[in-house]
Design a protein around this motif. Structure first.
Motif, PDB file in Angstrom:
ATOM      1  N   LEU A  98      48.380  22.950 -63.192  1.00 24.74           N
ATOM      2  CA  LEU A  98      47.160  23.322 -62.471  1.00 24.74           C
ATOM      3  C   LEU A  98      46.260  24.242 -63.277  1.00 24.74           C
ATOM      4  N   PHE A  99      46.831  25.094 -64.124  1.00 22.34           N
ATOM      5  CA  PHE A  99      46.059  26.128 -64.805  1.00 22.34           C
ATOM      6  C   PHE A  99      46.033  25.954 -66.325  1.00 22.34           C
ATOM      7  N   TYR A 100      46.227  24.715 -66.804  1.00 30.44           N
ATOM      8  CA  TYR A 100      46.130  24.398 -68.238  1.00 30.44           C
ATOM      9  C   TYR A 100      47.098  25.267 -69.047  1.00 30.44           C
ATOM     10  N   ARG A 128      44.956  21.581 -75.582  1.00 30.35           N
ATOM     11  CA  ARG A 128      44.035  21.857 -76.689  1.00 30.35           C
ATOM     12  C   ARG A 128      44.072  20.721 -77.704  1.00 30.35           C
ATOM     13  N   ALA A 129      45.254  20.151 -77.909  1.00 29.08           N
ATOM     14  CA  ALA A 129      45.369  19.012 -78.824  1.00 29.08           C
ATOM     15  C   ALA A 129      44.607  17.806 -78.288  1.00 29.08           C
ATOM     16  N   ALA A 130      44.612  17.623 -76.948  1.00 24.98           N
ATOM     17  CA  ALA A 130      43.888  16.488 -76.363  1.00 24.98           C
ATOM     18  C   ALA A 130      42.398  16.596 -76.643  1.00 24.98           C
ATOM     19  N   ASP A 131      41.841  17.794 -76.558  1.00 21.72           N
ATOM     20  CA  ASP A 131      40.422  17.978 -76.888  1.00 21.72           C
ATOM     21  C   ASP A 131      40.168  17.777 -78.378  1.00 21.72           C
ATOM     22  N   ALA A 132      41.138  18.190 -79.202  1.00 22.88           N
ATOM     23  CA  ALA A 132      40.967  18.077 -80.656  1.00 22.88           C
ATOM     24  C   ALA A 132      41.056  16.642 -81.145  1.00 22.88           C
ATOM     25  N   MET A 133      41.507  15.717 -80.292  1.00 24.28           N
ATOM     26  CA  MET A 133      41.645  14.324 -80.708  1.00 24.28           C
ATOM     27  C   MET A 133      40.327  13.556 -80.676  1.00 24.28           C
ATOM     28  N   ARG A 134      39.279  14.193 -80.224  1.00 19.17           N
ATOM     29  CA  ARG A 134      37.999  13.490 -80.151  1.00 19.17           C
ATOM     30  C   ARG A 134      37.386  13.321 -81.543  1.00 19.17           C
ATOM     31  N   PHE A 135      36.267  12.610 -81.555  1.00 18.14           N
ATOM     32  CA  PHE A 135      35.515  12.440 -82.797  1.00 18.14           C
ATOM     33  C   PHE A 135      35.022  13.817 -83.285  1.00 18.14           C
ATOM     34  N   ALA A 192      48.675   6.030 -79.300  1.00 16.17           N
ATOM     35  CA  ALA A 192      48.372   6.157 -77.868  1.00 16.17           C
ATOM     36  C   ALA A 192      47.744   7.485 -77.504  1.00 16.17           C
ATOM     37  N   GLY A 193      47.341   8.299 -78.482  1.00 16.70           N
ATOM     38  CA  GLY A 193      46.661   9.550 -78.190  1.00 16.70           C
ATOM     39  C   GLY A 193      47.541  10.517 -77.415  1.00 16.70           C
ATOM     40  N   TYR A 194      46.981  11.068 -76.341  1.00 18.73           N
ATOM     41  CA  TYR A 194      47.711  12.067 -75.558  1.00 18.73           C
ATOM     42  C   TYR A 194      49.022  11.505 -75.019  1.00 18.73           C
ATOM     43  N   ILE A 195      49.033  10.227 -74.696  1.00 18.62           N
ATOM     44  CA  ILE A 195      50.253   9.605 -74.179  1.00 18.62           C
ATOM     45  C   ILE A 195      51.400   9.776 -75.166  1.00 18.62           C
ATOM     46  N   ASP A 196      51.115   9.645 -76.454  1.00 15.73           N
ATOM     47  CA  ASP A 196      52.168   9.823 -77.460  1.00 15.73           C
ATOM     48  C   ASP A 196      52.625  11.272 -77.560  1.00 15.73           C
ATOM     49  N   LEU A 197      51.738  12.212 -77.263  1.00 15.12           N
ATOM     50  CA  LEU A 197      52.132  13.626 -77.323  1.00 15.12           C
ATOM     51  C   LEU A 197      53.170  13.963 -76.258  1.00 15.12           C
ATOM     52  N   VAL A 212      40.756  17.635 -69.720  1.00 12.24           N
ATOM     53  CA  VAL A 212      40.584  17.420 -68.283  1.00 12.24           C
ATOM     54  C   VAL A 212      41.338  16.166 -67.846  1.00 12.24           C
ATOM     55  N   GLN A 213      41.160  15.085 -68.588  1.00 13.35           N
ATOM     56  CA  GLN A 213      41.857  13.846 -68.252  1.00 13.35           C
ATOM     57  C   GLN A 213      43.362  13.986 -68.453  1.00 13.35           C
ATOM     58  N   ALA A 214      43.764  14.740 -69.467  1.00 15.38           N
ATOM     59  CA  ALA A 214      45.190  14.954 -69.714  1.00 15.38           C
ATOM     60  C   ALA A 214      45.826  15.727 -68.564  1.00 15.38           C
ATOM     61  N   ARG A 215      45.129  16.747 -68.088  1.00 15.90           N
ATOM     62  CA  ARG A 215      45.653  17.514 -66.950  1.00 15.90           C
ATOM     63  C   ARG A 215      45.768  16.627 -65.714  1.00 15.90           C
ATOM     64  N   PHE A 216      44.762  15.773 -65.495  1.00 15.94           N
ATOM     65  CA  PHE A 216      44.796  14.854 -64.361  1.00 15.94           C
ATOM     66  C   PHE A 216      45.984  13.893 -64.478  1.00 15.94           C
ATOM     67  N   TRP A 217      46.241  13.405 -65.693  1.00 15.27           N
ATOM     68  CA  TRP A 217      47.380  12.508 -65.915  1.00 15.27           C
ATOM     69  C   TRP A 217      48.688  13.235 -65.610  1.00 15.27           C
ATOM     70  N   ASP A 218      48.798  14.465 -66.047  1.00 19.63           N
ATOM     71  CA  ASP A 218      50.014  15.244 -65.797  1.00 19.63           C
ATOM     72  C   ASP A 218      50.236  15.483 -64.305  1.00 19.63           C
ATOM     73  N   LEU A 219      49.168  15.788 -63.580  1.00 19.56           N
ATOM     74  CA  LEU A 219      49.300  16.038 -62.142  1.00 19.56           C
ATOM     75  C   LEU A 219      49.786  14.803 -61.389  1.00 19.56           C
ATOM     76  N   ASN A 220      49.440  13.632 -61.893  1.00 18.72           N
ATOM     77  CA  ASN A 220      49.812  12.395 -61.217  1.00 18.72           C
ATOM     78  C   ASN A 220      51.081  11.756 -61.761  1.00 18.72           C
ATOM     79  N   ASN A 221      51.546  12.199 -62.920  1.00 17.03           N
ATOM     80  CA  ASN A 221      52.707  11.576 -63.547  1.00 17.03           C
ATOM     81  C   ASN A 221      53.788  12.592 -63.910  1.00 17.03           C
ATOM     82  N   TYR A 222      53.462  13.478 -64.846  1.00 19.45           N
ATOM     83  CA  TYR A 222      54.466  14.406 -65.364  1.00 19.45           C
ATOM     84  C   TYR A 222      54.961  15.373 -64.295  1.00 19.45           C
ATOM     85  N   LEU A 223      54.056  15.912 -63.476  1.00 19.76           N
ATOM     86  CA  LEU A 223      54.455  16.884 -62.464  1.00 19.76           C
ATOM     87  C   LEU A 223      55.397  16.273 -61.421  1.00 19.76           C
TER      88      LEU A 223
END
Length: 754
Positions: free
Chosen positions: A476-478, A484-491, A529-534, A573-584
């Motif tokens: 919930l609180f990053y 931070r790695a998910a944001d760093a994966m952008r262009f 797979a980006g964040y998924i691989d992390l 933001v998307q990574a946190r959303f994925w975690d809330l719906n899957n990892y958590l």
């Protein structure tokens, strides 16, 4: 906190009616008995539909009593009397407990032969969890003139809420029968509600999925349970034909389990579903139709065949135009929403939310304690508990390896907040404990922190029966560095990584926490797979080698091949959303649920309070990660009573040196690993993963290589006798394979005795 299970079966007529077999009931009961050591109950009922069909139901309950030990027995049923009041129906008999040998026996309520009650309206409830606003809802109902039979049972509160909402809806619509709905309940829960008048069962789960619930619907029968193990054994028993068992495992689901070690969407068996959060009403007609071929696809193709091609082209063009217009409109609304500044969650607001959430979770007739690791999450929970309760007990565990021991930090926090603190030394038996936990769960769970979580809960059970934890705060609180790695994966990092040869990164090191290893994993994740691989135990390159045939799969779905999916997370933001719906729900909450109940205690998570969680989710990332700092809001709160060195110390979590234990045979972990997946006979000729090989074709040669590389990383000789091995740590991958082999062995035993 309990274990629940049930079966609802629709018979086509009284002539073809056969009672639900006792064997099925015992199977479900046996696989949930470990979840509740304080009580056992079974409820039987049936109703005859106007067309002559018979709907039969059995509800099974194992209780861990926390609130109202003497009045909260389940299953809890209520029927309308001549006075138009719903009275509770008490068990008629008690039979000896042949499942878990509980001294009080199994309380039985059997209404199948009570023909005089056929016209009476009746609801029956089985419920796993805790209703945190129990007293508030009780007061509201009592104001409405509703009387209670128990002192403070939250089960009766829930049942009375259903009855009241059902009656109110019926009166508003001027109809005799209306489906019940769940009121504003704050809590963790998985429940099933049988409504005789509707011939339906309603199933609820809390929004975050704190309490597990699995279900299986086929051939006119619905079965559900708190554990996957219960339904899997029932499925095997119901299908003795070996040819039916070729469909026992699903390829895509198993790939997902191997990648992550968890799965929030699918179980390994395609016939067993994970009940989603929210409500699902299963009517008798839906249950009766299960297993029958549907005419809808046939009618659909007939309909298409009758439509002229010109009409189809016109329809497709119209759909494209309407879709484009809808996209433009939604884009306008999205931009308007973007420029609206949402209310920001301030530390003072957070403190108020957290204080209220903790206060709500302090109702219990049993001792309450806080699990204290010395981190900011558990420290905040303990601090606010102290503010409300005055005197509190905090518990920490001294790990057997000093490098992973946080008990000295917990002792400092306990001294600061003034709690009665206990540091418990544990004598872990990791091999036996892992086998026990996997068998209880009935899933190939791949997170090694389930072991220290179980040991901590077992230590807490010496002092309390209810345990407050800090679970949910990181999501919930990053709280994870990977955001931070998910944001760093952008262009442009994504472009650089794709152009950057992997050979330039240097060889992989044997230390999984080293900067070189983390850098290599980051660049490799961008390429696949980006964040998924992390968050994967087996990232894409490893998974392709473990499952050499997966690239030829004809189903390229998000579950099986997320590297092919365009919807994978591409920001924090998307990574946190994925975690809330899957990892958590599938990892963190499944872990604490299994570990706590296996130790005979109830775990409560104040950070998952509905209002607190919604406020955290609506707060922008820049507030949560101000100046690049993880959990900025929580750290701001913790600084009010903790020194900076405790607030800012590196995150450790419940970690154990599982990789070293594999090498040194601590707690027989090496013996377990080699016996299950590492012996030469198993690698050359055997099937260490049983029938999973038929589904996935796991490469035994690659498994051997992982073991050899892992032992070489500890300066040990390769168990296979191979030479020139590149050292590399595979701690979590070997743990997942070990769990998979335990689960596969359990599956084979179930099939043998099924």
């Amino acid at each position: 906190m309990c274990g629940i299970a049930g079966i609802i079966r629709v018979s086509p007529s009284r002539e073809k009616y056969a009672p639900i077999p006792d064997e099925w009931i015992d199977i479900l009961d046996a696989h949930i008995a470990w979840r509740g050591i304080d009580g056992a109950g079974r409820f039987f009922d049936s109703t005859t539909l106007p067309d002559g069909r018979i709907v039969e139901v059995v509800l099974i309950h194992r209780r861990l009593s926390i609130i109202d030990r003497h009045g909260g027995h389940q299953p809890m049923a209520a029927a309308k009397t001549d006075t138009q009041r719903f009275n509770l129906i008490h068990p008629a008999i008690t039979l000896p407990d042949h499942i878990a040998e509980h001294p009080d026996g199994i309380a039985i309520t059997d209404l199948r032969e009570a023909h005089e009650a056929d016209n009476r309206e009746l609801l029956a409830l089985i419920y796993n969890g805790c209703l945190y606003n129990n007293q508030t809802l009780r007061a509201t109902l009592e104001t409405a003139g509703i009387a209670f039979d128990t002192r403070s049972s939250d089960t009766e509160t829930m049942l009375r809420c259903f009855l009241h909402s059902r009656e109110a809806a019926a009166q508003a619509r001027n109809q005799p029968i209306a489906a019940p709905f769940l009121p504003d309940a704050e809590g963790m829960y998985a429940l099933a509600l049988w409504d005789r008048s509707l011939g339906a069962v309603s199933m609820w789960r809390d929004p975050f999925g704190e309490k597990p619930l699995f279900r299986m619907l086929s051939n006119g029968t619905l079965a559900f349970a708190s554990t996957n193990a219960a339904l899997l054994q029932l499925h095997i028993t119901q299908h003795p034909d070996p040819r039916r068992r070729t469909k026992l495992l699903d390829r895509n689901a198993m790939e997902h389990w191997l990648r992550f070690g968890f799965n929030a969407v699918e179980t390994p068996c395609p016939d067993i579903e994970i009940s989603p959060p929210g409500v699902d009403v299963l009517h008798h007609s839906m249950i009766a139709a299960s297993g029958r071929p549907s005419l809808k696809p046939i009618l659909f193709f007939i309909f298409l065949a009758l439509i002229p091609i010109s009409w189809m082209i016109s329809a497709i063009f119209a759909i494209m135009v309407l879709t484009g217009i809808a996209g433009i409109v939604s884009g306008i609304f999205a931009w308007r929403h973007k420029f609206r500044r949402p209310p920001l969650l301030q530390p003072s607001d957070l403190a108020e939310h957290l204080s209220r959430a903790v206060a709500q979770r302090l109702e219990a007739d049993e001792p309450i304690a806080c699990l204290l690791s010395g981190g900011i999450d558990s420290s905040l929970i303990a601090y606010h508990t102290k503010q409300h309760a005055g005197t509190i007990t905090t518990i920490s565990v001294r790990m057997p390896d000093a490098r992973y021991d946080e008990s000295h930090h917990a002792e400092r926090v306990a001294e600061i907040i003034g709690s009665v603190h206990h540091t418990v030394d544990i004598e872990p038996d990791p091999a036996s404990d892992l086998v026990h936990l996997i068998e209880c769960m009935g899933l190939p769970f791949g997170d090694s922190s389930i072991l220290p979580t179980y040991w901590a809960c077992r230590a807490a059970s010496l002092h309390a029966k209810v345990l407050l934890t800090g679970d949910g705060a990181d999501e919930l609180f990053y709280g994870y560095d990977r955001y931070r790695a998910a944001d760093a994966m952008r262009f442009p990092a994504s472009l650089i990584a794709r152009l950057f040869p992997s050979s330039w990164l240097g060889p992989a090191t044997s230390d999984p926490t080293s900067a070189a290893t983390r850098r290599r994993r980051f660049f490799e994740a961008i390429k696949h797979a980006g964040y998924i691989d992390l968050v994967s135990v087996f990232p894409t390159p490893f998974l392709n080698q473990l499952l050499p045939k997966r690239n030829r799969s004809f189903r390229l779905t998000e579950d099986s091949m997320p590297e092919k999916d365009a919807k994978r997370p591409k920001s924090a933001v998307q990574a946190r959303f994925w975690d809330l719906n899957n990892y958590l729900p599938a990892d963190i909450l499944m872990k604490i649920d299994t570990a706590s109940l296996a130790a005979g205690i109830e775990a409560r998570c104040p950070f998952l309070d509905t209002q607190l969680a919604q406020a955290a989710i609506k707060t922008p990332q820049r507030i949560h990660m101000r100046h690049g700092q993880r959990k900025h809001l929580l750290r701001s709160l913790a600084r009010e009573f903790l020194p900076d060195d405790l607030v800012d110390r590196p995150k450790q979590g419940f970690a154990i040196p599982i990789g070293e234990w594999f090498r040194s045979d601590y707690g027989s972990m090496r013996t377990l690993l080699m016996d299950l997946v590492g012996t030469p006979a198993a690698q050359k000729h055997g099937r260490p993963f049983g029938r999973i090989h038929d589904t996935l074709t796991i490469s035994n040669q690659f498994v051997t290589r992982l073991i050899d590389e892992h032992f070489a990383a500890g300066d040990l000789s390769a168990p296979s006798g191979a030479t020139r091995i590149k050292p590399r740590d595979h701690s979590q991958r070997l743990f997942l394979l070990c769990s998979l082999a335990i689960w596969a062995r359990t599956l084979e035993q179930d099939i043998e005795f099924g």
